[in-house]
Design a protein around this motif. Sequence first.
Motif, PDB file in Angstrom:
ATOM      1  N   THR A 143      41.905  58.687  46.459  1.00  0.00           N
ATOM      2  CA  THR A 143      42.769  57.958  45.529  1.00  0.00           C
ATOM      3  C   THR A 143      42.925  56.521  45.989  1.00  0.00           C
ATOM      4  O   THR A 143      43.214  56.263  47.159  1.00  0.00           O
ATOM      5  CB  THR A 143      44.159  58.616  45.437  1.00  0.00           C
ATOM      6  OG1 THR A 143      44.018  59.956  44.962  1.00  0.00           O
ATOM      7  CG2 THR A 143      45.062  57.834  44.480  1.00  0.00           C
ATOM      8  N   THR A 160      41.164  46.255  37.520  1.00  0.00           N
ATOM      9  CA  THR A 160      40.045  47.192  37.499  1.00  0.00           C
ATOM     10  C   THR A 160      39.734  47.711  38.900  1.00  0.00           C
ATOM     11  O   THR A 160      40.031  47.060  39.902  1.00  0.00           O
ATOM     12  CB  THR A 160      38.786  46.523  36.920  1.00  0.00           C
ATOM     13  OG1 THR A 160      38.450  45.384  37.716  1.00  0.00           O
ATOM     14  CG2 THR A 160      39.034  46.081  35.481  1.00  0.00           C
ATOM     15  N   TYR A 161      39.110  48.910  38.926  1.00  0.00           N
ATOM     16  CA  TYR A 161      38.702  49.561  40.177  1.00  0.00           C
ATOM     17  C   TYR A 161      37.177  49.593  40.272  1.00  0.00           C
ATOM     18  O   TYR A 161      36.487  49.741  39.262  1.00  0.00           O
ATOM     19  CB  TYR A 161      39.201  51.007  40.230  1.00  0.00           C
ATOM     20  CG  TYR A 161      40.691  51.193  40.161  1.00  0.00           C
ATOM     21  CD1 TYR A 161      41.462  51.302  41.321  1.00  0.00           C
ATOM     22  CD2 TYR A 161      41.342  51.291  38.937  1.00  0.00           C
ATOM     23  CE1 TYR A 161      42.834  51.500  41.256  1.00  0.00           C
ATOM     24  CE2 TYR A 161      42.717  51.478  38.866  1.00  0.00           C
ATOM     25  CZ  TYR A 161      43.459  51.583  40.024  1.00  0.00           C
ATOM     26  OH  TYR A 161      44.801  51.778  39.943  1.00  0.00           O
ATOM     27  N   THR A 172      34.634  53.911  38.754  1.00  0.00           N
ATOM     28  CA  THR A 172      35.462  52.794  38.265  1.00  0.00           C
ATOM     29  C   THR A 172      36.877  53.225  37.881  1.00  0.00           C
ATOM     30  O   THR A 172      37.579  52.479  37.194  1.00  0.00           O
ATOM     31  CB  THR A 172      34.800  52.128  37.048  1.00  0.00           C
ATOM     32  OG1 THR A 172      34.578  53.114  36.025  1.00  0.00           O
ATOM     33  CG2 THR A 172      33.479  51.465  37.419  1.00  0.00           C
ATOM     34  N   SER A 173      37.287  54.427  38.284  1.00  0.00           N
ATOM     35  CA  SER A 173      38.666  54.865  38.009  1.00  0.00           C
ATOM     36  C   SER A 173      39.472  54.816  39.299  1.00  0.00           C
ATOM     37  O   SER A 173      38.962  54.453  40.352  1.00  0.00           O
ATOM     38  CB  SER A 173      38.677  56.270  37.409  1.00  0.00           C
ATOM     39  OG  SER A 173      38.260  57.211  38.371  1.00  0.00           O
ATOM     40  N   SER A 174      40.716  55.218  39.220  1.00  0.00           N
ATOM     41  CA  SER A 174      41.577  55.154  40.406  1.00  0.00           C
ATOM     42  C   SER A 174      41.300  56.277  41.398  1.00  0.00           C
ATOM     43  O   SER A 174      41.792  56.246  42.519  1.00  0.00           O
ATOM     44  CB  SER A 174      43.049  55.196  39.998  1.00  0.00           C
ATOM     45  OG  SER A 174      43.343  56.403  39.319  1.00  0.00           O
ATOM     46  N   THR A 175      40.513  57.286  40.987  1.00  0.00           N
ATOM     47  CA  THR A 175      40.176  58.390  41.886  1.00  0.00           C
ATOM     48  C   THR A 175      38.667  58.580  41.939  1.00  0.00           C
ATOM     49  O   THR A 175      37.941  58.230  41.017  1.00  0.00           O
ATOM     50  CB  THR A 175      40.834  59.708  41.433  1.00  0.00           C
ATOM     51  OG1 THR A 175      40.368  60.036  40.116  1.00  0.00           O
ATOM     52  CG2 THR A 175      42.345  59.591  41.437  1.00  0.00           C
ATOM     53  N   CYS A 188      36.991  51.014  48.094  1.00  0.00           N
ATOM     54  CA  CYS A 188      37.596  50.784  46.777  1.00  0.00           C
ATOM     55  C   CYS A 188      38.017  49.322  46.695  1.00  0.00           C
ATOM     56  O   CYS A 188      38.754  48.830  47.544  1.00  0.00           O
ATOM     57  CB  CYS A 188      38.807  51.685  46.543  1.00  0.00           C
ATOM     58  SG  CYS A 188      39.627  51.349  44.952  1.00  0.00           S
TER      59      CYS A 188
END
Length: 255
Positions: A143, A160-161, A172-175, A188
Amino acid sequence: AGDEVTCTVTPSDGTDSGTALSDQVTVENTAPEITEVTLSPSTVYTDDTVTASVSTTDDDDDEVTLSYAWYVDGSLVAETGETLDGSTYFDKDEEVYVVVTPNDGTDDGDTATSDTLTVENTAPSIDSVSVTPTDATVTDSLTCSYSGFADDDDDSDASTYSWTIDGAEVGTSSTLSSGYEAGDDVTCTVTPDDDDDEGSALSDQVTIENTPPEITAVTLTPSTAYTDDTITASVTTDDEDGDTVSLSYEWYVDD
């Protein structure tokens, strides 16, 4: 200015002078002039202070004072000094200019208007990024979280991630729950964004730790053993990292 200038003409025929006559004028004040008005900085953001720099001339060498009228999106604001504070008077996308009037103590000169500045968007920022758990293995989901999003224009957070392993983007998401193996350095990177501009990105990294192997079954054969039999241990193992598993054995007889 203010001088009384008299011209006296005396008629003469070369022998005698006649009665002289005069006329007089009072020299009027010459109004001052503004030769240049500039605003700085040339690129302005929401919390900047804009300063007007003015050059003047006065033919009478009088001291010139200036009055300022500031306009934001065409509307006059309350500020009357040579600077305009953005934190009070303007926001992004608004247009700012100033009208300056010179005065020499007697007369006002012609007003001069500066060029117009359009207030630019201020890029957002974040304070920190962290990846958890810090002792991750391949079975863990990672995470990514960040804190301290700030935007001088009060824009919404569109940050953005980007997850990368050895420089290649893998999410490209938070997890992130897959795509890595023991020994990988997983990074990350969070880029603050307000839908207009990106701020400076920050990153955090974890190294994926080895997962210990597991024994899933141990069986002994033959199931019925006699004095002269040889007993064989059959072992089934599992390793989440796909490593080759070696085994060590301890045999016990009557404890």
